[in-house]
Design an enzyme around this catalytic site. Structure first.
Site, short mmCIF file in Angstrom:
data_model
loop_
_atom_site.label_atom_id
_atom_site.label_comp_id
_atom_site.label_asym_id
_atom_site.label_seq_id
_atom_site.Cartn_x
_atom_site.Cartn_y
_atom_site.Cartn_z
CG ASP A 129 -1.88 1.03 1.20
OD1 ASP A 129 -2.19 1.60 0.21
OD2 ASP A 129 -2.65 1.49 2.13
CG HIS A 136 -4.31 10.84 2.48
ND1 HIS A 136 -5.30 10.75 3.22
CD2 HIS A 136 -3.38 9.73 2.63
CE1 HIS A 136 -5.11 9.82 4.27
NE2 HIS A 136 -3.97 9.18 4.04
NE ARG A 145 4.72 15.28 10.27
CZ ARG A 145 4.05 14.24 9.74
NH1 ARG A 145 3.94 13.12 10.46
NH2 ARG A 145 3.71 14.19 8.48
CD GLU A 202 -6.50 4.54 4.38
OE1 GLU A 202 -5.68 3.54 3.68
OE2 GLU A 202 -6.03 4.92 5.41
CD GLU A 204 -5.99 3.00 -0.37
OE1 GLU A 204 -4.90 2.29 -1.02
OE2 GLU A 204 -5.73 2.95 1.30
CG ASP A 236 -5.87 -0.44 3.52
OD1 ASP A 236 -6.02 -1.48 3.67
OD2 ASP A 236 -4.79 0.15 3.77
NE ARG A 240 -7.92 6.61 9.06
CZ ARG A 240 -7.24 6.72 8.21
NH1 ARG A 240 -6.06 6.13 8.34
NH2 ARG A 240 -7.68 6.85 7.08
CD GLN A 243 -3.28 4.47 10.83
OE1 GLN A 243 -4.45 4.25 10.24
NE2 GLN A 243 -2.37 4.69 9.83
CE LYS A 256 -4.09 2.13 7.29
NZ LYS A 256 -4.68 3.07 6.38
CB THR A 260 -7.66 -4.62 2.16
OG1 THR A 260 -6.76 -4.03 3.28
CG2 THR A 260 -7.25 -3.82 1.01
CB THR A 353 -6.19 7.79 1.09
OG1 THR A 353 -6.44 6.93 2.34
CG2 THR A 353 -7.53 8.64 1.51
CD GLU A 367 -7.37 13.16 3.55
OE1 GLU A 367 -7.21 14.21 3.13
OE2 GLU A 367 -7.63 12.01 3.26
#
Length: 419
Positions: A129, A136, A145, A202, A204, A236, A240, A243, A256, A260, A353, A367
């Site tokens: 992946d 994204h 951050r 996600e 994809e 996928d 969260r 994760q 994850k 999928t 994504t 998002e």
């Protein structure tokens, strides 16, 4: 290109004669076998071979069309894929009488899609992946951050990726069990074990490898497309909160690997070729092994739709485009193999994504709701920060031609409660 079949195919169908995506299906009274989609039907390639309609093909090509997966066919390479596609387009053309005027043969060759069960198109040995959508990556990095350090220093230099779990890749329609794992609440001194409260989708795409490469032998980027059979849609699914606690320092794991989903029909590069677009300029210029003479992307419209248990119809929550990927599929493949990794027929390489610049083009709940801070408002008055039990999430995609579409169908899954 505009082709006409003797089968009536609506203008908005994803599966006109221009497409003919490959898949594996199981009829009510038989074993799994290879087919192509045409309108609302599946064309049975084993039946065509039994009828002698592949007599002009080399024996190894004809026999590969009769298997219960596409792996053997994918290993043959582009000349074989093109030849089979050309024969199919001719047989299914309105100008060819072979099938058109033989009802008994048509009854053996054609199955209604509604009457068959679609299977995974390939036996997936390996799954990778990528993380190739700029918007994204920038959005997620901003959450973690701040905007000034949104992208990690390597992001514009190489296609970032991780190796996923191939055994939990499922075909569209398979239900998705809410996973459990370790979660570290913000105000807790230690992690807890619980079902995820932050289940996400996600949006994809992914591509399937055809011929592979020998261990230790890189694939030059200008030959990368020779190793790519076609594309599928992918969801996928992601947990969260699991994760967030587990991903440092090695990246996703339980968040994850639980499920999928991919679409059952593989759209070939030949079908997508009319919708090819030049890859936009990249800054900084990639290193030489990632620079192709005429690198490309595709104009593929993509949507995600959510339907809760209380809704009568699905509601579109994401509209984006394949062109929002910064790194091309050729760059992804070339980078994957540059260290000598041996790719194999049926390997699955996913985009990550796909998000655009606008809010409606964000390709996941993370998002869309900005980590749950801005809940999604649905037409019936419900809201969602994350996916809840009994929610169904479907992703669809298509290329719009002049009077026809080349589409992927959809990949969907319904969320079930944790065990």
């Amino acid at each position: 290109m505009s082709l006409k079949s003797f089968i009536d195919v609506p203008r908005d169908s994803h599966f006109p004669l221009e497409n003919l995506p490959f898949g594996v299906f199981k009829p009510r009274d038989g074993a799994a076998r290879v087919g192509v989609a045409l309108g609302e039907d599946v064309v049975d390639l084993s039946a065509l071979e039994d009828a002698g309609l592949f007599k002009d093909l080399p024996p190894e090509t004809a026999s590969a069309t009769t298997r219960d997966s596409l792996n053997e066919f994918l290993a043959l390479g582009r000349p074989a894929w093109r030849r089979v596609r050309e024969i199919l387009q001719k047989l299914l053309s309105a100008d060819t009488a072979t099938l058109r005027d033989d009802k008994k043969l048509r009854d053996r060759v054609f199955h209604r899609q509604a009457d068959v069960v679609m299977q995974l198109p390939v036996k997936i040995g390996n799954y990778t992946d990528f993380y190739s959508s700029y918007h994204h990556a920038h959005n997620v990095g901003t959450m973690l951050r701040g905007p000034e350090n949104a992208l990690m220093p390597n992001w514009k230099w190489l296609p970032v990726a991780y190796h996923g779990r191939a055994s939990s890749v499922v075909v569209s329609g398979a239900e998705v069990r809410r996973p459990q794992g370790q979660i570290k609440p913000p105000d807790a001194a230690a992690p807890i074990f619980a079902a995820t409260k932050s289940l996400d989708y996600e949006l994809e795409t992914a591509f399937l490898i055809g011929p592979g490469n020998s261990l230790g032998q890189p694939i030059p980027i200008d030959r990368a497309a020779d190793h790519i059979f076609g594309l599928v849609l992918m969801n996928d699914w992601s947990a969260r909160d699991i994760q967030a606690w587990e991903y440092q320092p090695l990246g996703p794991f339980l968040a994850k690997n639980f499920c999928t989903s991919i679409s059952p029909w593989v759209v070939t590069l030949e079908a997508l070729d009319p919708f090819r677009k030049p890859l936009p300029r990249q800054d900084p210029e990639p290193l030489s092994y990632l620079r192709a003479k005429n690198d490309f992307t595709f104009d593929i419209q993509l949507e995600a739709k959510l339907q809760t248990a209380k809704m009568k119809a699905p509601h579109t929550i994401t509209r984006t485009n394949f062109q929002n990927l910064y790194w091309s599929i050729s760059q992804q493949l070339a980078h994957h193999a540059v260290g000598g990794c041996n790719l194999q027929p049926g390997d699955l390489l996913a985009s990550g994504t796909i998000s655009g610049e606008s809010e409606e083009s964000r390709g996941c709940m993370l998002e869309l709701t900005w980590r749950g801070a801005n809940p999604l408002k649905l037409p019936n008055g419900e809201t969602r920060k994350w996916l809840e039990d009994e929610d169904t999430l479907a992703i669809t995609g298509w290329c719009q031609g002049d009077g026809y579409r080349v589409g992927f169908g959809e990949v969907s899954g319904k969320v079930l409660p944790a065990t």
